[in-house]
Motif scaffolding. Structure first.
Motif, mmCIF file in Angstrom:
data_model
loop_
_atom_site.group_PDB
_atom_site.id
_atom_site.type_symbol
_atom_site.label_atom_id
_atom_site.label_comp_id
_atom_site.label_asym_id
_atom_site.label_seq_id
_atom_site.Cartn_x
_atom_site.Cartn_y
_atom_site.Cartn_z
ATOM 1 N N ASP A 1 -7.864 1.853 6.435
ATOM 2 C CA ASP A 1 -7.355 2.942 7.272
ATOM 3 C C ASP A 1 -7.667 4.298 6.651
ATOM 4 O OD1 ASP A 1 -6.378 1.103 9.031
ATOM 5 O OD2 ASP A 1 -4.290 1.232 8.366
ATOM 6 N N TRP B 1 1.571 6.131 5.404
ATOM 7 C CA TRP B 1 1.017 4.886 5.935
ATOM 8 C C TRP B 1 2.100 3.816 6.052
ATOM 9 C CZ3 TRP B 1 0.159 -0.087 3.860
ATOM 10 C CH2 TRP B 1 -0.717 -0.897 4.597
ATOM 11 N N SER C 1 2.551 2.502 9.839
ATOM 12 C CA SER C 1 1.616 1.417 10.132
ATOM 13 C C SER C 1 2.344 0.104 10.402
ATOM 14 C CB SER C 1 0.630 1.227 8.969
ATOM 15 O OG SER C 1 -0.119 2.403 8.757
#
Length: 350
Positions: free
Chosen positions: A103, A163, A167
């Motif tokens: 990512d 993140w 995520s």
């Protein structure tokens, strides 16, 4: 009652930055109910089924903490080391830090147009995991290093925190920090309540794990070991700044784990917990006597992933978390093998 009864830190340092505060809130809140449930009884391992693994662990802790026992171990020597991926949280279908790196590379791609036609970055940008793996470990390392270098320590921490806060796991559809193992949280809490000091010894990146380890596991950053990248110090606009570089100082996996323990802890553990052949040397270092006079009680523990319904089932043929040689060596060494399907009443926190 403190959050630490659910495996969280009771005395964690205040998190800095908006992203870290988001992670703190998202992680802490779901475990409040778990903490309440655990405080209701005296069972130190409520998410474990009665069985050989549970009995062996409790028996070991009781004998090393009983001052009247010949097997008594002083608190200073009660060191327990835990692998992270596949031992404290899930690791399928790909190590979570590797997913973060993919990512991160996609986020950085606009700054590196040359990556669009250059492997392994092209595969990483396209989300082509098979293509990335086809580049071998060298290709994977290029992606990991690109995601983890040429960035300040503070910026990296904020990036990981953001993140984790936003995520979702690709197949479970939940936050990665929801995929920690409740029985392991209880085990670490039980050990600490009995004078043990718990350490993470992971093949994952030390800076990555330190972002969340204290709030999720109750393990402060100084008790986290992992694969370590080099760093430099600079004064930027009058501010002391750490810059992460692309040079690896220690690969904290396999034979690197005992080396990391020797360097950072300076004491040999009396308990080591892992789940794969990457943890073999750590368990050997912990449990095999150095001489005939070495009679200190020691315990090796392996988590065997056998639960395809609640988690995943894998071992000898898996490309992630392969458990083969260590599984064969366990009976000879007297290591405890936890059968996830049989030994755990619950896998993840509710």
């Amino acid at each position: 009652m403190t959050p630490r009864s659910a495996g969280l830190s009771a005395h964690g340092r205040p998190l800095q930055g908006l992203c870290l505060r988001l992670v703190h809130a998202l992680i802490l809140f779901p475990f409040c109910a778990v903490a309440v449930a655990q405080s209701a009884g005296d069972d130190p391992l409520p998410s474990w089924n009665d069985g050989q693994a549970r009995s062996a662990i409790i028996g070991f802790v009781q004998k090393v903490t009983n001052e009247e026992s010949a097997d008594y171990v002083s608190p200073a020597e009660r060191i327990a080391t835990f692998d992270n991926d596949g031992t404290l949280w899930a690791e399928q279908p790909l190590y979570f830090q590797a997913i973060y790196a993919l990512d991160r590379v996609r986020d950085l791609a606009p700054e590196h147009p040359e990556w669009q036609d250059t492997e392994p970055f092209k595969s990483a940008i396209d989300g082509d995991v098979k293509g990335l793996m086809a580049s071998g470990m060298e290709g994977v390392m290029k992606v990991l290093l690109a995601a983890h270098s040429d960035v300040t320590g503070e910026a990296f921490t904020e990036s990981v925190a953001q993140w984790l806060a936003t995520s979702k796991h690709p197949t479970k559809g939940t936050a990665y920090t929801d995929l920690i193992y409740q029985p392991m949280l209880e085990l670490m809490d039980y050990l600490r309540a009995n004078g043990f000091k718990t350490f993470i010894v992971s093949g994952g990146g030390i800076d990555f794990i330190r972002v969340f380890a204290e709030d999720v596991y109750g393990i402060p950053p100084e008790q986290v070991m992992g694969t370590t990248g080099d760093a430099t110090f600079e004064m930027r606009d009058g501010i002391p700044t750490i810059i992460k570089t692309g040079d690896i100082v220690l690969v904290d996996d396999k034979a690197g784990k005992p080396v990391g323990i020797y360097r950072q802890i300076g004491r040999r553990p009396i308990m080591a917990v892992g789940n794969s052949d990457g943890d073999l040397e750590m368990l050997q270092y912990t449990t095999i006597p150095r001489s005939d006079t070495d009679t200190t009680p020691r315990m090796g523990v392996l988590l065997h992933h056998t639960d395809a319904e609640r988690e995943w089932a894998y071992d000898r043929q898996s490309s992630i978390g392969k458990l083969d040689q260590a599984l064969d060596e366990a009976p000879e060494r007297g290591w405890v093998v936890i059968d996830m399907k049989q030994d755990w009443r619950r896998v993840f926190p509710e």
